[in-house]
Scaffold this active site. Structure first.
Site, PDB file in Angstrom:
ATOM      1  N   ASP A   9      51.627   7.599  12.556  1.00 55.90           N
ATOM      2  CA  ASP A   9      52.218   8.203  11.376  1.00 55.90           C
ATOM      3  C   ASP A   9      52.778   7.031  10.563  1.00 55.90           C
ATOM      4  O   ASP A   9      52.853   5.897  11.059  1.00 55.90           O
ATOM      5  CB  ASP A   9      53.323   9.177  11.805  1.00 55.90           C
ATOM      6  CG  ASP A   9      54.018   9.828  10.626  1.00 55.90           C
ATOM      7  OD1 ASP A   9      53.364  10.019   9.578  1.00 55.90           O
ATOM      8  OD2 ASP A   9      55.209  10.146  10.743  1.00 55.90           O
ATOM      9  N   ASP A  11      55.708   7.299   7.642  1.00 55.16           N
ATOM     10  CA  ASP A  11      57.142   7.429   7.404  1.00 55.16           C
ATOM     11  C   ASP A  11      57.913   7.556   8.713  1.00 55.16           C
ATOM     12  O   ASP A  11      57.534   8.322   9.602  1.00 55.16           O
ATOM     13  CB  ASP A  11      57.422   8.656   6.538  1.00 55.16           C
ATOM     14  CG  ASP A  11      56.918   8.498   5.114  1.00 55.16           C
ATOM     15  OD1 ASP A  11      56.779   7.342   4.665  1.00 55.16           O
ATOM     16  OD2 ASP A  11      56.656   9.519   4.455  1.00 55.16           O
TER      17      ASP A  11
END
Length: 260
Positions: A9, A11
């Site tokens: 991922d 963020d």
């Protein structure tokens, strides 16, 4: 390391903040963002915020400046699956000098239009059709992306996935991982809480992490573990092949001596 596919991922995993919130907050548009938040999907809201920034005279250079200022977790590599957007991600990775380490970035399209305004579009166009997953936001199902990655490496039996994430959107892909894979959820974040409700639903090994230092330690440990297992299998297969060769040789009829 060819047998390892690491999927990040973005963020709060590669960068230690939510990139959308960071840009909006730093440019002084938090109140408007919070006002509009209940009225539309997140991805559409971010596109609207880029319009507001542009209409208030904020330039692409202003946005890039705050992207470069993101607090980051130590360098990572290989693939990204993120609900951020391509403009933010590539700006940050290029600034860090690590863009070339990522073979694939799956995220919402982001581009600068002819008016100089940053546009952010959905990865999946939910206005045309639903992606069909009730666990994920309408603009992106990370689980479907992971399935595509799995299909792309299915011909290579030794490939194993290490998936790292923090948000609720990372729960769906964690359910798609296989027993040979590894899930690295960030502790005390939404995906961690969802997994903790019923860890048995996750087939992959679960290894949590709290910050950049622990992420690095856990990830390197898993990579070393996989590498050692691969080497052990190679050595075992090589020894087996040698044993079979010797046995086959011994099974051949002995050559009779020929007198001159």
């Amino acid at each position: 390391m060819s047998g390892i596919v690491v999927v990040f991922d973005f963020d709060k995993t590669i960068v230690d903040v939510d990139s959308d919130n960071w840009v909006v907050d730093e440019l002084g548009f938090t109140d408007l963002f919070n006002q509009l938040l209940p009225t539309m999907p997140w991805n559409s809201l971010m596109d609207r915020m880029m319009m507001e920034l542009h209409s208030h005279g904020k330039t692409i250079e202003d946005i890039e400046e705050f992207c470069i200022g993101f607090p980051c977790i130590p360098e990572c590599d290989l693939r990204i699956v993120s609900d951020a957007n391509m403009f933010f991600i590539e700006t940050i990775l290029k600034h860090l000098g690590i863009r070339e380490y990522f073979s694939e970035i799956n995220t919402n399209p982001g581009y600068v239009n002819e008016e100089g305004r940053l546009r952010i579009l959905p990865y999946h166009d939910f206005n045309k059709a639903s992606h069909g997953c009730s666990l994920c936001p309408p603009n992106m199902c990370k689980g479907l992306i992971i399935e595509r990655i799995q299909d792309s490496i299915s011909q290579e039996d030794n490939k194993r996935i290490i998936y790292l994430g923090d948000g609720s959107g990372d729960y769906c892909p964690s359910l798609r991982l296989k027993e040979k894979d590894f899930m690295m959820p960030r502790k005390n974040f939404p995906v961690w809480d969802l997994i903790c409700k019923d860890p048995l639903l996750i087939k992959a090994e679960i290894h949590g992490w709290s910050d950049g230092e622990e992420l690095e330690q856990v990830l390197l440990h898993l990579i070393n573990k996989i590498s050692m297992e691969e080497n052990a299998q190679f050595i075992s297969a090589d020894c087996k092949l040698r044993t079979q060769s010797v046995s086959a040789h011994e099974a051949l009829p002995k050559v009779l001596p020929v007198r001159p």
